[in-house]
Design a protein around this motif. Structure first.
Motif, PDB file in Angstrom:
ATOM      1  N   CYS A   1      86.310  56.364  36.095  1.00  0.00           N
ATOM      2  CA  CYS A   1      85.042  57.001  35.749  1.00  0.00           C
ATOM      3  C   CYS A   1      83.875  56.142  36.204  1.00  0.00           C
ATOM      4  N   ASN A   2      82.719  56.767  36.254  1.00  0.00           N
ATOM      5  CA  ASN A   2      81.456  56.044  36.400  1.00  0.00           C
ATOM      6  C   ASN A   2      80.817  56.014  35.029  1.00  0.00           C
ATOM      7  N   ILE A   3      80.221  54.877  34.670  1.00  0.00           N
ATOM      8  CA  ILE A   3      79.380  54.774  33.486  1.00  0.00           C
ATOM      9  C   ILE A   3      78.000  54.434  34.013  1.00  0.00           C
ATOM     10  N   ILE A   4      77.059  55.356  33.822  1.00  0.00           N
ATOM     11  CA  ILE A   4      75.762  55.277  34.493  1.00  0.00           C
ATOM     12  C   ILE A   4      74.635  55.428  33.476  1.00  0.00           C
ATOM     13  N   THR A   5      73.599  54.611  33.633  1.00  0.00           N
ATOM     14  CA  THR A   5      72.372  54.809  32.865  1.00  0.00           C
ATOM     15  C   THR A   5      71.192  54.559  33.790  1.00  0.00           C
ATOM     16  N   SER A   6      70.054  55.100  33.432  1.00  0.00           N
ATOM     17  CA  SER A   6      68.825  54.906  34.198  1.00  0.00           C
ATOM     18  C   SER A   6      67.743  54.425  33.251  1.00  0.00           C
ATOM     19  N   ALA A   7      66.843  53.615  33.764  1.00  0.00           N
ATOM     20  CA  ALA A   7      65.729  53.096  32.967  1.00  0.00           C
ATOM     21  C   ALA A   7      64.428  53.394  33.691  1.00  0.00           C
TER      22      ALA A   7
ATOM     23  N   VAL B   1      81.269  59.670  33.539  1.00  0.00           N
ATOM     24  CA  VAL B   1      81.609  60.727  34.491  1.00  0.00           C
ATOM     25  C   VAL B   1      83.021  60.467  35.009  1.00  0.00           C
ATOM     26  N   PRO B   2      84.007  61.208  34.484  1.00  0.00           N
ATOM     27  CA  PRO B   2      85.364  61.060  34.999  1.00  0.00           C
ATOM     28  C   PRO B   2      85.414  61.442  36.480  1.00  0.00           C
ATOM     29  N   ARG B   3      86.209  60.702  37.242  1.00  0.00           N
ATOM     30  CA  ARG B   3      86.309  60.966  38.677  1.00  0.00           C
ATOM     31  C   ARG B   3      87.715  61.407  39.031  1.00  0.00           C
ATOM     32  N   ARG B   4      87.777  62.318  39.986  1.00  0.00           N
ATOM     33  CA  ARG B   4      89.042  62.829  40.490  1.00  0.00           C
ATOM     34  C   ARG B   4      88.943  62.930  42.008  1.00  0.00           C
ATOM     35  N   GLU B   5      90.056  62.793  42.660  1.00  0.00           N
ATOM     36  CA  GLU B   5      90.109  62.951  44.112  1.00  0.00           C
ATOM     37  C   GLU B   5      89.502  64.294  44.482  1.00  0.00           C
ATOM     38  N   GLY B   6      88.553  64.298  45.409  1.00  0.00           N
ATOM     39  CA  GLY B   6      87.957  65.529  45.891  1.00  0.00           C
ATOM     40  C   GLY B   6      87.007  66.210  44.925  1.00  0.00           C
ATOM     41  N   ASP B   7      86.467  65.459  43.932  1.00  0.00           N
ATOM     42  CA  ASP B   7      85.572  66.107  42.957  1.00  0.00           C
ATOM     43  C   ASP B   7      84.216  66.479  43.557  1.00  0.00           C
TER      44      ASP B   7
ATOM     45  N   VAL C   1      78.456  67.228  35.373  1.00  0.00           N
ATOM     46  CA  VAL C   1      78.660  67.155  36.828  1.00  0.00           C
ATOM     47  C   VAL C   1      80.130  67.121  37.227  1.00  0.00           C
ATOM     48  N   THR C   2      81.008  66.749  36.310  1.00  0.00           N
ATOM     49  CA  THR C   2      82.452  66.842  36.511  1.00  0.00           C
ATOM     50  C   THR C   2      83.064  67.271  35.188  1.00  0.00           C
ATOM     51  N   GLU C   3      84.288  67.746  35.234  1.00  0.00           N
ATOM     52  CA  GLU C   3      84.997  68.088  33.997  1.00  0.00           C
ATOM     53  C   GLU C   3      85.170  66.817  33.171  1.00  0.00           C
ATOM     54  N   GLY C   4      84.793  66.872  31.900  1.00  0.00           N
ATOM     55  CA  GLY C   4      84.919  65.722  31.010  1.00  0.00           C
ATOM     56  C   GLY C   4      83.681  64.856  30.897  1.00  0.00           C
ATOM     57  N   HIS C   5      82.641  65.129  31.679  1.00  0.00           N
ATOM     58  CA  HIS C   5      81.387  64.366  31.645  1.00  0.00           C
ATOM     59  C   HIS C   5      80.810  64.396  30.232  1.00  0.00           C
ATOM     60  N   VAL C   6      80.490  63.227  29.693  1.00  0.00           N
ATOM     61  CA  VAL C   6      79.865  63.127  28.374  1.00  0.00           C
ATOM     62  C   VAL C   6      78.718  62.136  28.413  1.00  0.00           C
ATOM     63  N   LEU C   7      77.840  62.242  27.435  1.00  0.00           N
ATOM     64  CA  LEU C   7      76.765  61.280  27.228  1.00  0.00           C
ATOM     65  C   LEU C   7      77.066  60.485  25.968  1.00  0.00           C
ATOM     66  N   VAL C   8      76.773  59.199  26.000  1.00  0.00           N
ATOM     67  CA  VAL C   8      76.839  58.351  24.809  1.00  0.00           C
ATOM     68  C   VAL C   8      75.420  57.900  24.522  1.00  0.00           C
ATOM     69  N   VAL C   9      74.961  58.143  23.291  1.00  0.00           N
ATOM     70  CA  VAL C   9      73.603  57.753  22.899  1.00  0.00           C
ATOM     71  C   VAL C   9      73.672  56.931  21.613  1.00  0.00           C
ATOM     72  N   PRO C  10      72.799  55.927  21.485  1.00  0.00           N
ATOM     73  CA  PRO C  10      72.742  55.209  20.213  1.00  0.00           C
ATOM     74  C   PRO C  10      72.128  56.107  19.147  1.00  0.00           C
ATOM     75  N   LYS C  11      72.477  55.846  17.893  1.00  0.00           N
ATOM     76  CA  LYS C  11      71.937  56.649  16.798  1.00  0.00           C
ATOM     77  C   LYS C  11      70.473  56.320  16.517  1.00  0.00           C
ATOM     78  N   VAL C  12      70.018  55.141  16.914  1.00  0.00           N
ATOM     79  CA  VAL C  12      68.602  54.799  16.755  1.00  0.00           C
ATOM     80  C   VAL C  12      67.884  55.108  18.061  1.00  0.00           C
ATOM     81  N   HIS C  13      66.605  55.444  17.959  1.00  0.00           N
ATOM     82  CA  HIS C  13      65.847  55.769  19.169  1.00  0.00           C
ATOM     83  C   HIS C  13      65.464  54.489  19.912  1.00  0.00           C
ATOM     84  N   VAL C  14      65.985  54.373  21.110  1.00  0.00           N
ATOM     85  CA  VAL C  14      65.643  53.311  22.048  1.00  0.00           C
ATOM     86  C   VAL C  14      65.330  54.019  23.351  1.00  0.00           C
ATOM     87  N   GLN C  15      64.192  53.715  23.952  1.00  0.00           N
ATOM     88  CA  GLN C  15      63.748  54.462  25.135  1.00  0.00           C
ATOM     89  C   GLN C  15      64.715  54.359  26.306  1.00  0.00           C
TER      90      GLN C  15
END
Length: 116
Positions: free
Chosen positions: A76-82, A98-104, A36-50
């Protein structure tokens, strides 16, 4: 859910393609499809957690990794949903950085100023 049924488990195992940004002992960061922005990444644990509520310890490890990487992307925003009603679409814990920039142009749903 088996590792073969979960796309994020397959990415962690190296069985599905992904642009890996960083690896920790307990987590992996990669570029999502449709960032959604330049630099957006996901971080996931190596074990499966729902989701973030299933295993607080694993969630803490993943958040620690996200915070470490987020320091290099500040602000940046660090966001998760459950859960589906909370907009979770892949049922393997993942944190969006999600890195944030003016006017993104990215408006978050709770920035309308309305209170309920």
């Amino acid at each position: 859910m088996s590792r073969t049924d979960c796309v994020f488990c397959r990415i962690v195992a190296g069985d599905a393609p992904a642009d890996i940004v960083y690896r920790w002992p307990d987590a992996v960061a990669f570029v999502p499809l449709g960032p959604v922005t330049e630099g957006h990444v996901l971080v996931v644990p190596k074990v499966h957690v729902q989701d973030a509520t299933e295993d607080p310890y694993t969630t803490g490890l993943a958040m620690s990794a996200a915070a470490e990487l987020g320091r290099t992307m500040w602000p940046c925003n660090i966001i998760t949903s459950a859960g589906e009603l909370a907009t979770q679409t892949v049922f393997h814990l993942h944190l969006h950085i999600v890195p944030r920039r003016e006017g993104d142009g990215l408006a978050l749903p709770w920035t309308t100023g309305e209170r309920r």
